[in-house]
Every structure is written in structure tokens, then in C-alpha cells.
Design an enzyme around this catalytic site. Structure first.
Site, mmCIF file in Angstrom:
data_model
loop_
_atom_site.group_PDB
_atom_site.id
_atom_site.type_symbol
_atom_site.label_atom_id
_atom_site.label_comp_id
_atom_site.label_asym_id
_atom_site.label_seq_id
_atom_site.Cartn_x
_atom_site.Cartn_y
_atom_site.Cartn_z
ATOM 1 N N CYS A 77 35.957 45.550 -16.350
ATOM 2 C CA CYS A 77 37.171 46.159 -15.806
ATOM 3 C C CYS A 77 38.413 45.417 -16.307
ATOM 4 C CB CYS A 77 37.119 46.150 -14.281
ATOM 5 S SG CYS A 77 38.559 46.922 -13.533
ATOM 6 N N CYS A 81 41.642 41.551 -10.247
ATOM 7 C CA CYS A 81 41.393 41.277 -8.821
ATOM 8 C C CYS A 81 40.650 39.937 -8.728
ATOM 9 C CB CYS A 81 40.570 42.394 -8.192
ATOM 10 S SG CYS A 81 41.235 44.033 -8.565
ATOM 11 N N CYS A 84 36.895 39.573 -7.790
ATOM 12 C CA CYS A 84 35.900 40.522 -8.310
ATOM 13 C C CYS A 84 35.160 40.040 -9.561
ATOM 14 C CB CYS A 84 36.585 41.848 -8.609
ATOM 15 S SG CYS A 84 35.424 43.073 -9.248
ATOM 16 N N CYS A 121 27.942 56.303 -1.650
ATOM 17 C CA CYS A 121 29.212 56.007 -2.304
ATOM 18 C C CYS A 121 28.950 55.502 -3.726
ATOM 19 C CB CYS A 121 29.957 54.961 -1.489
ATOM 20 S SG CYS A 121 31.607 54.647 -2.138
ATOM 21 N N CYS A 153 30.803 59.947 -1.461
ATOM 22 C CA CYS A 153 32.059 59.198 -1.546
ATOM 23 C C CYS A 153 32.161 58.579 -2.937
ATOM 24 C CB CYS A 153 32.027 58.112 -0.471
ATOM 25 S SG CYS A 153 33.406 56.974 -0.512
ATOM 26 N N CYS A 213 38.953 56.594 2.946
ATOM 27 C CA CYS A 213 38.264 55.348 3.313
ATOM 28 C C CYS A 213 39.109 54.207 2.753
ATOM 29 C CB CYS A 213 36.871 55.348 2.692
ATOM 30 S SG CYS A 213 35.998 53.779 2.886
ATOM 31 N N ARG A 285 33.792 49.923 9.318
ATOM 32 C CA ARG A 285 32.568 49.541 8.594
ATOM 33 C C ARG A 285 32.465 48.036 8.393
ATOM 34 N NH1 ARG A 285 32.878 52.935 4.335
ATOM 35 N NH2 ARG A 285 32.166 54.472 5.821
HETATM 36 S S1 SF4 Z 1 37.894 45.352 -7.727
HETATM 37 FE FE1 SF4 Z 1 36.874 44.783 -9.666
HETATM 38 S S2 SF4 Z 1 36.200 46.733 -10.498
HETATM 39 FE FE2 SF4 Z 1 37.732 47.229 -8.945
HETATM 40 S S3 SF4 Z 1 39.693 47.334 -9.999
HETATM 41 FE FE3 SF4 Z 1 39.493 45.198 -9.310
HETATM 42 S S4 SF4 Z 1 38.528 44.103 -11.028
HETATM 43 FE FE4 SF4 Z 1 38.220 46.305 -11.386
#
Ligand code: SF4
Length: 345
Positions: A77, A81, A84, A121, A153, A213, A285
Site C-alpha cells: 500500500c 499509516c 499498518c 468484510c 462489507c 462502518c 464491534r
Molecule cells: S491501513 Fe494499511 S492498507 Fe489501509 S490505507 Fe493505511 S497503509 Fe494502506
């Protein structure tokens, strides 16, 4: 005080409690941040009691929704984040894979359904949805899961109004897009998009008449004021989200937040009970972080107002209790799975 007077006193207190409960269960979108803080900061057992009271007025407290979350496209990605492991820029052990085939996803959905899940989901590690062949494949997945009679979802990143309409037409029941944290702290966690992008996607989802959600993660290094801020934003949206996932960070080696301390059950209880009181009709949740919780801790979360879980041994890429463990928990706590809102076609 004589017996009669004690009885009258007890009745007066019961009436006051009923009044308070009635006041709390009014559906409101105009909460002030101070009101949210006052609820969040109640003595913890009072807060759990208040959450439990509201919960009983809007839901069957013996029912818990069982959902499965499958990563249909993992890793690589472009976003940053900081929690993540799927962000391409961090060096984690996540195995990157391109979008799964439709048949494989439907097989996993059938397996999840056979194990007791009623909501399925599908998550893709995308910044945003692009109008390409992968999106067409996701549309086929949505159609297929919908025909099983599961609430389908998706969580695919940012979404335009037109894309939301296409998903709705395919039978999408809900779309997940978490706010993660407060607007003030957001830039400390993610720099590749801003809070307004999140809110815009939520609006696009809502306008397409898809169930919303949206929740967040605690344990990102935020202050309590940020947790209150996030709950305040959710509870003052024009319509409350139908689902509010409350996640505890599962720190993953290789991500900037790998060294964060574990979130305590008391913090989870505050989040869950406050969410339940602010958004009485939502499914709250108990999401990531459950794998580290004891049965007793999870029971307290259900008491405070949680009524939904993710089942299955993986939550996208992080560990989660297996179906068989949850089945035992349901037996022990005499809980029953909530039926799907979608008929089998
Ligand atoms: S949470 Fe992870 S997968 Fe989702 S946008 Fe952020 S870096 Fe990308």
C-alpha cells in the site's frame, strides 16, 4: 429512616435512574465534546453500568454479531499509516499478494458462513478505489457474497460517489472506513491523506445508502482527549454509523508503532461504553486486540455494550481468536450469534 421511608427513597432513586436512562437513550447528533468527555471519564464501573443499561434498551444483550474479515489484496500500500504492516514503506513480514480470484473469495465466504459468520468484510490495501479491472472483480465478489445471504462489507480505501453507487447496485450492505483517531492527532499517525478525505468518503457511502462502518484504534500514542475527539466526531455525524469498530493496536514489528504498550481492558471498556451511550443503535464491534484478551475481559466488553466481533484466526494480517475458541466463549457466556439482515437469494 423507617421501612416506609426507605422504600420511598429507593423508589425515588429508581425513578431518577429510569429518567437518566431515558435521557441517555435519546438518539442525539448534537453531543458536545464536554458531554462526551464527562461520559468517558465517569468512574469505570458506573460507565460500564450506563453502557449496559443503554445496550439493553436498544439490543438483545444475549446477541452478538459474528463477522469475518478477509484480506483480498494484501500489502504494497502506498499510504503511510504508522500502525499498518501493509504499508509498502515499512519492512514487515507481511506477504504481499495481488487481488484474489473471485472464486477463492467466495469459497472463503462460504467457509466463514458455515463456521457461523453472518457478515463478510473484504479488505484491499489500496489508497483509493480505481475504476479498473480489479474494481470490476470486487464488484463480482460483492454480488457473489450477497447471494449467500451474508451482509457483505468492503474496506477498499477512499471511494467516490459513483463508485459507491456501483457497489450499492452490486448488493454491498456496508462499507468500512475508519476515522482511526481524532482530527488533531491524525497527522501524527498518517501523512498521506487528511481527515477531510475520510469524512468525504463516509459521506459518499452514506449518500449511496450503504450502511456506514466507522470507528478507530486506540494505543497509537494518542491522549485521552483524542479518543474523546474521535468518538465526538462519530457521534455528531449527520447520521451515526451503523457499525463502530473499536480496535486496540496490535503492534507489528517493522512499523513505526512497533514498540507501543498494550492497551488495557479498562481503556477498551471506556471506549466501548462511551460509544454505546453516544450511538445507542450502532453495532459496537470489539475488533483488533481481542486475541490478547481473556474470556473475562471480553465478557466485560460485552457487558459494557459491545455486540459484534470479528471471528476467524486472522484479522487482515494480524492474529485473532479462532472460530472454535469463540464458539466456546459463546457457550460459556450463553451468547447467541445475531442473524444476518440479508436474505439468501
Ligand atoms: S491501513 Fe494499511 S492498507 Fe489501509 S490505507 Fe493505511 S497503509 Fe494502506
Amino acid at each position: 429512616m423507617g421501612f416506609g421511608a426507605r422504600l420511598r427513597d429507593a423508589a425515588a432513586r429508581a425513578a431518577e435512574r429510569a429518567l437518566n436512562n431515558k435521557h441517555m437513550t435519546t438518539i442525539r447528533n448534537n453531543w458536545t465534546r464536554e458531554e462526551v468527555a464527562a461520559i468517558y471519564n465517569k468512574p469505570v464501573l458506573e460507565l460500564v453500568y450506563a453502557g449496559a443499561s443503554v445496550h439493553r434498551q436498544h439490543h438483545d444483550p444475549t446477541e452478538v454479531q459474528v463477522c469475518t474479515l478477509l484480506s483480498v489484496k494484501t500489502g504494497g500500500c502506498p499510504e503511510d499509516c504508522s500502525y499498518c504492516p501493509q504499508a509498502a514503506r515499512y519492512h514487515t513480514e507481511v506477504k504481499v499478494h495481488k487481488l484474489l480470484e473471485v472464486e477463492e473469495v467466495l469459497r472463503k465466504a462460504r467457509e466463514a458462513q458455515a463456521a457461523g459468520s453472518t457478515r463478510f468484510c473484504m479488505g484491499a490495501a489500496w489508497r483509493e478505489v480505481r475504476d479498473n479491472r480489479d474494481f470490476d472483480k470486487v464488484i463480482e465478489m460483492v454480488k457473489g457474497v450477497n447471494t449467500l445471504g451474508m451482509e457483505v462489507c468492503c474496506t477498499l480505501g477512499m471511494l467516490t460517489h459513483e463508485q459507491a453507487l456501483k457497489l450499492k447496485e452490486a448488493g454491498l450492505y456496508a462499507y468500512n472506513h475508519n476515522l482511526d483517531t481524532s482530527e488533531e492527532y491524525y497527522g501524527d499517525v498518517i501523512t498521506t491523506r487528511d481527515y477531510k478525505d475520510r469524512l468525504d468518503t463516509l459521506e459518499n457511502v452514506r449518500n449511496a445508502k450503504i450502511s456506514v462502518c466507522s470507528g478507530g484504534i486506540i494505543g497509537l500514542g494518542e491522549q485521552e482527549g483524542d479518543r474523546i475527539g474521535m468518538l465526538h466526531t462519530l457521534a455528531t455525524l449527520p447520521e451515526h454509523p451503523e457499525s463502530v469498530p473499536v480496535n486496540a493496536l496490535v503492534p507489528v514489528e517493522g512499523t513505526p508503532l512497533e514498540g507501543q504498550p498494550r492497551v488495557s481492558v479498562w481503556e477498551m471498556l471506556r471506549m466501548i461504553a462511551t460509544a454505546r451511550i453516544l450511538m445507542p443503535r450502532a453495532m459496537v464491534r470489539l475488533s483488533a486486540g481481542r486475541v490478547k484478551m481473556s474470556l473475562e475481559e471480553q465478557a466485560l466488553c460485552f457487558l459494557a455494550g459491545a455486540n459484534s466481533i470479528f471471528a476467524g484466526d486472522k484479522l487482515l494480517t494480524t492474529p485473532n481468536p479462532a472460530f472454535v475458541q469463540d464458539r466456546e466463549m459463546f457457550q460459556q457466556l450463553q451468547l447467541k450469534p445475531k442473524p444476518s439482515m440479508v436474505p439468501i437469494q
